[in-house]
Design an enzyme around this catalytic site. Structure first.
Site, PDB file in Angstrom:
ATOM      1  N   CYS A  42       0.838  -1.205   0.000  1.00 58.52           N
ATOM      2  CA  CYS A  42       0.000   0.000   0.000  1.00 58.52           C
ATOM      3  C   CYS A  42       0.873   1.256   0.000  1.00 58.52           C
ATOM      4  O   CYS A  42       1.978   1.262   0.535  1.00 58.52           O
ATOM      5  CB  CYS A  42      -0.915  -0.008   1.229  1.00 58.52           C
ATOM      6  SG  CYS A  42      -2.077   1.379   1.246  1.00 58.52           S
ATOM      7  N   ASP A  44       0.381   3.827   1.695  1.00 58.45           N
ATOM      8  CA  ASP A  44       0.325   4.456   3.023  1.00 58.45           C
ATOM      9  C   ASP A  44       1.725   4.827   3.532  1.00 58.45           C
ATOM     10  O   ASP A  44       2.637   3.987   3.514  1.00 58.45           O
ATOM     11  CB  ASP A  44      -0.354   3.461   3.994  1.00 58.45           C
ATOM     12  CG  ASP A  44      -0.753   4.112   5.305  1.00 58.45           C
ATOM     13  OD1 ASP A  44       0.109   4.734   5.949  1.00 58.45           O
ATOM     14  OD2 ASP A  44      -1.934   3.993   5.690  1.00 58.45           O
ATOM     15  N   ARG A  46       2.887   5.097   6.297  1.00 57.95           N
ATOM     16  CA  ARG A  46       3.350   4.383   7.492  1.00 57.95           C
ATOM     17  C   ARG A  46       3.821   2.967   7.194  1.00 57.95           C
ATOM     18  O   ARG A  46       4.216   2.242   8.111  1.00 57.95           O
ATOM     19  CB  ARG A  46       2.198   4.325   8.520  1.00 57.95           C
ATOM     20  CG  ARG A  46       1.716   5.676   8.964  1.00 57.95           C
ATOM     21  CD  ARG A  46       0.371   5.571   9.657  1.00 57.95           C
ATOM     22  NE  ARG A  46      -0.664   5.105   8.737  1.00 57.95           N
ATOM     23  CZ  ARG A  46      -1.927   4.849   9.082  1.00 57.95           C
ATOM     24  NH1 ARG A  46      -2.314   4.993  10.330  1.00 57.95           N
ATOM     25  NH2 ARG A  46      -2.812   4.444   8.188  1.00 57.95           N
ATOM     26  N   HIS A  98      -2.073  -4.142   4.926  1.00 53.54           N
ATOM     27  CA  HIS A  98      -1.862  -3.711   6.321  1.00 53.54           C
ATOM     28  C   HIS A  98      -3.199  -3.429   6.985  1.00 53.54           C
ATOM     29  O   HIS A  98      -4.111  -2.891   6.353  1.00 53.54           O
ATOM     30  CB  HIS A  98      -0.938  -2.488   6.388  1.00 53.54           C
ATOM     31  CG  HIS A  98      -1.547  -1.230   5.831  1.00 53.54           C
ATOM     32  ND1 HIS A  98      -2.034  -0.219   6.623  1.00 53.54           N
ATOM     33  CD2 HIS A  98      -1.769  -0.835   4.560  1.00 53.54           C
ATOM     34  CE1 HIS A  98      -2.510   0.750   5.859  1.00 53.54           C
ATOM     35  NE2 HIS A  98      -2.369   0.411   4.603  1.00 53.54           N
ATOM     36  N   CYS A 101      -5.940  -0.122   6.862  1.00 50.06           N
ATOM     37  CA  CYS A 101      -5.759   0.425   5.505  1.00 50.06           C
ATOM     38  C   CYS A 101      -6.933   1.351   5.150  1.00 50.06           C
ATOM     39  O   CYS A 101      -8.092   0.922   5.139  1.00 50.06           O
ATOM     40  CB  CYS A 101      -5.669  -0.718   4.495  1.00 50.06           C
ATOM     41  SG  CYS A 101      -5.351  -0.133   2.816  1.00 50.06           S
TER      42      CYS A 101
END
Ligand code: CO
Length: 213
Positions: A42, A44, A46, A98, A101
């Site tokens: 992803c 993202d 993080r 994750h 998400c």
């Protein structure tokens, strides 16, 4: 607003640190890449691929998009998978979702996100395919976590549907496809024990692209 220049200061510090450890590092790096893994994760902020897997620069070929997807008509992810198989000859393809998400969360909401709807629709399709299982889960967080996992598994299946994966694996026994989820609440990766051989056999009942022209 944070200074854009900051990244150049940080970059210089990083180069100094790396070359202090190994003065030849960048010279060696520039010779070429030979990663064993393709990672599909992803976007993202993080979930950084190298940090989460603990692999070094050069060890991981990476593709990231919203909710780690491999939709059939997506030129970008499919080009990357084909290149990783045919040119880099990676040994493993890891789809890593994750928990928490945002893409998966938004796909569970009953409202439109404009242009993003087309992308999120692939996750809604995963929801539809597994509706009975998901609908039995009354706890919303557990349902959300399970959709994250099922989304990863369906993207692995999408990879197996491609001619380049089937032709390479049936000839060379590589690459294998793996499903995992990163739990940002603990930092640990969770293997979803994706049964690659079984899924391959199942997919080939309908999507048998083992033979070329
Ligand atoms: Co995400």
């Amino acid at each position: 607003m944070k200074r854009y220049d900051k990244i150049f200061d940080l970059n210089k510090k990083w180069v100094d640190k790396v070359t202090n450890n190994n003065p030849e590092f960048f010279q060696e790096l520039s010779q070429g890449q030979n990663p064993d893994y393709l990672y599909i994760g992803c976007s993202d902020s993080r979930v950084p691929a190298n940090e989460v897997t603990g692999l070094d620069i050069g060890d991981l070929f990476v593709h990231r998009n919203i909710a780690n997807q491999v939709p059939a008509n997506d030129l970008s992810s499919h080009s990357i998978i084909q290149y990783a198989i045919d040119v880099l000859e990676v040994k493993h393809i890891v789809v890593c979702g994750h928990y928490g998400c945002g893409g998966v969360h938004e796909a569970m909401q009953p409202h439109s996100h404009g242009e993003l709807d087309n992308w999120l629709r692939n996750i809604r399709d995963v929801y539809r395919m597994h509706f009975d299982e998901l609908n039995k889960i009354k706890d919303e967080t557990k349902k959300y976590d399970r959709l994250v996992e099922l989304n990863v598994i369906e993207q692995c299946v999408n990879i197996i549907k491609t001619s380049f994966l089937q032709q390479s694996y049936l000839k060379n026994k590589t690459p294998m496809v793996h499903a995992c989820v990163w739990d940002m609440r603990t930092g640990y990766l969770k293997d979803l024990d994706f049964n690659f051989e079984e899924h391959l056999k199942d997919v080939q009942k309908v999507y048998n692209l083992e033979n070329g022209e």
